[in-house]
Design an enzyme around this catalytic site. Structure first.
Site, PDB file in Angstrom:
ATOM      1  N   HIS A   1      -8.606   7.724   2.725  1.00 49.16           N
ATOM      2  CA  HIS A   1      -8.039   9.108   2.655  1.00 49.16           C
ATOM      3  C   HIS A   1      -9.116  10.422   2.269  1.00 49.16           C
ATOM      4  CE1 HIS A   1      -7.585   7.421  -1.329  1.00 49.16           C
ATOM      5  NE2 HIS A   1      -7.852   8.672  -1.924  1.00 49.16           N
TER       6      HIS A   1
ATOM      7  N   ASP B   1      -1.310  16.712  -2.078  1.00 47.92           N
ATOM      8  CA  ASP B   1      -1.536  15.760  -3.134  1.00 47.92           C
ATOM      9  C   ASP B   1      -0.423  16.163  -4.073  1.00 47.92           C
ATOM     10  OD1 ASP B   1      -3.030  15.041  -5.711  1.00 47.92           O
ATOM     11  OD2 ASP B   1      -4.053  14.323  -4.035  1.00 47.92           O
TER      12      ASP B   1
ATOM     13  N   CYS C   1       0.947  -1.400  -0.225  1.00 51.18           N
ATOM     14  CA  CYS C   1      -0.038  -0.034   0.074  1.00 51.18           C
ATOM     15  C   CYS C   1       0.588   1.248  -0.187  1.00 51.18           C
ATOM     16  CB  CYS C   1      -0.939   0.034   1.266  1.00 51.18           C
ATOM     17  SG  CYS C   1      -1.805   1.510   1.359  1.00 51.18           S
TER      18      CYS C   1
ATOM     19  N   CYS D   1       0.266   3.471   3.036  1.00 54.33           N
ATOM     20  CA  CYS D   1       1.106   2.973   4.247  1.00 54.33           C
ATOM     21  C   CYS D   1       2.599   3.427   4.157  1.00 54.33           C
ATOM     22  CB  CYS D   1       0.850   1.276   4.276  1.00 54.33           C
ATOM     23  SG  CYS D   1      -0.734   0.784   5.004  1.00 54.33           S
TER      24      CYS D   1
ATOM     25  N   HIS E   1      -9.682  13.937   1.154  1.00 52.10           N
ATOM     26  CA  HIS E   1      -9.076  14.965   0.323  1.00 52.10           C
ATOM     27  C   HIS E   1      -9.413  16.516   1.091  1.00 52.10           C
ATOM     28  CE1 HIS E   1      -8.034  12.817  -3.331  1.00 52.10           C
ATOM     29  NE2 HIS E   1      -8.932  11.881  -2.972  1.00 52.10           N
TER      30      HIS E   1
ATOM     31  N   HIS F   1      -6.573   2.754   0.661  1.00 51.59           N
ATOM     32  CA  HIS F   1      -6.424   3.090   1.772  1.00 51.59           C
ATOM     33  C   HIS F   1      -7.192   4.449   2.089  1.00 51.59           C
ATOM     34  CE1 HIS F   1      -3.173   3.361   5.296  1.00 51.59           C
ATOM     35  NE2 HIS F   1      -3.817   4.654   5.340  1.00 51.59           N
TER      36      HIS F   1
ATOM     37  N   HIS G   1      -3.922   0.824   8.520  1.00 51.50           N
ATOM     38  CA  HIS G   1      -4.432   0.562   7.166  1.00 51.50           C
ATOM     39  C   HIS G   1      -5.832   0.337   7.334  1.00 51.50           C
ATOM     40  CE1 HIS G   1      -4.525  -0.353   3.111  1.00 51.50           C
ATOM     41  NE2 HIS G   1      -5.254  -1.431   3.151  1.00 51.50           N
TER      42      HIS G   1
ATOM     43  N   GLY H   1     -14.653   6.225  -7.309  1.00 51.04           N
ATOM     44  CA  GLY H   1     -13.507   6.938  -7.574  1.00 51.04           C
ATOM     45  C   GLY H   1     -12.304   6.827  -6.759  1.00 51.04           C
TER      46      GLY H   1
ATOM     47  N   ASN I   1     -13.505   9.274  -1.297  1.00 53.41           N
ATOM     48  CA  ASN I   1     -14.064   8.387  -2.323  1.00 53.41           C
ATOM     49  C   ASN I   1     -14.042   6.872  -1.829  1.00 53.41           C
ATOM     50  OD1 ASN I   1     -13.946  10.552  -4.192  1.00 53.41           O
ATOM     51  ND2 ASN I   1     -12.039  10.146  -4.600  1.00 53.41           N
TER      52      ASN I   1
END
Length: 115
Positions: free
Chosen positions: A101, A30, A4, A7, A103, A99, A46, A94, A88
Site C-alpha cells: 500500500h 486512512d 488479509c 484484500c 500512503h 499487503h 495481493h 514500519g 513501508n
C-alpha cells in the site's frame, strides 16, 4: 489472501471510505490520518510488499505510480503545494499490513525535520 484486511477491502467485504477504484486498484481514506489528505492506494491483487513485485507486475506498478497517484493528487487538491508518497516494507520498515500500500499524504507541510 483470505485473512488479509486490504484484500477484504478491495473485494468490498469490509467497508471503506473509497475515493478511487478501477479494475486493478482501490484507494481509500486512512482510518488514522497523519495529514489532512491521507489515502491508501492498494492493488486489488495481493502483493505483500515492493519486494514481492515480479516482472509481470510492472504494468501494475506503473499504473499506480504514473496514473493513479498523480490523478488522486490533482483530485484531492494537493498537487500544487506538494505531497508525499510513502510505502513501508517489512517489520522494521514500519509495514503493519502485509499487503502493498502507498500512503498519499498532503494538505499541510510535510517537511522533515518538522519546523
Amino acid at each position: 489472501m483470505a485473512d488479509c484486511i486490504f484484500c477484504k477491502i478491495a473485494q468490498k467485504e469490509i467497508p471503506s471510505n473509497l475515493v478511487y477504484e478501477d479494475d486493478q486498484v482501490v484507494a481509500f481514506k486512512d482510518l488514522e490520518p497523519q495529514a489532512p489528505v491521507h489515502v491508501l492506494v492498494i492493488p486489488k491483487k495481493h502483493v505483500e510488499s515492493v519486494l514481492a513485485f515480479t516482472q509481470e507486475d510492472k504494468d501494475l506498478a506503473a499504473h499506480i505510480l504514473v496514473d493513479v497517484i498523480p490523478q488522486l493528487a490533482r483530485e484531492l487538491g494537493v498537487d500544487e503545494k506538494g505531497f508525499r508518497v510513502v510505502t513501508n516494507t517489512g517489520e522494521e520498515g514500519g509495514q503493519s499490513v502485509k499487503h502493498l500500500h502507498f500512503h498519499l499524504l498532503g494538505g499541510r507541510s510535510l517537511q522533515w525535520p518538522p519546523g
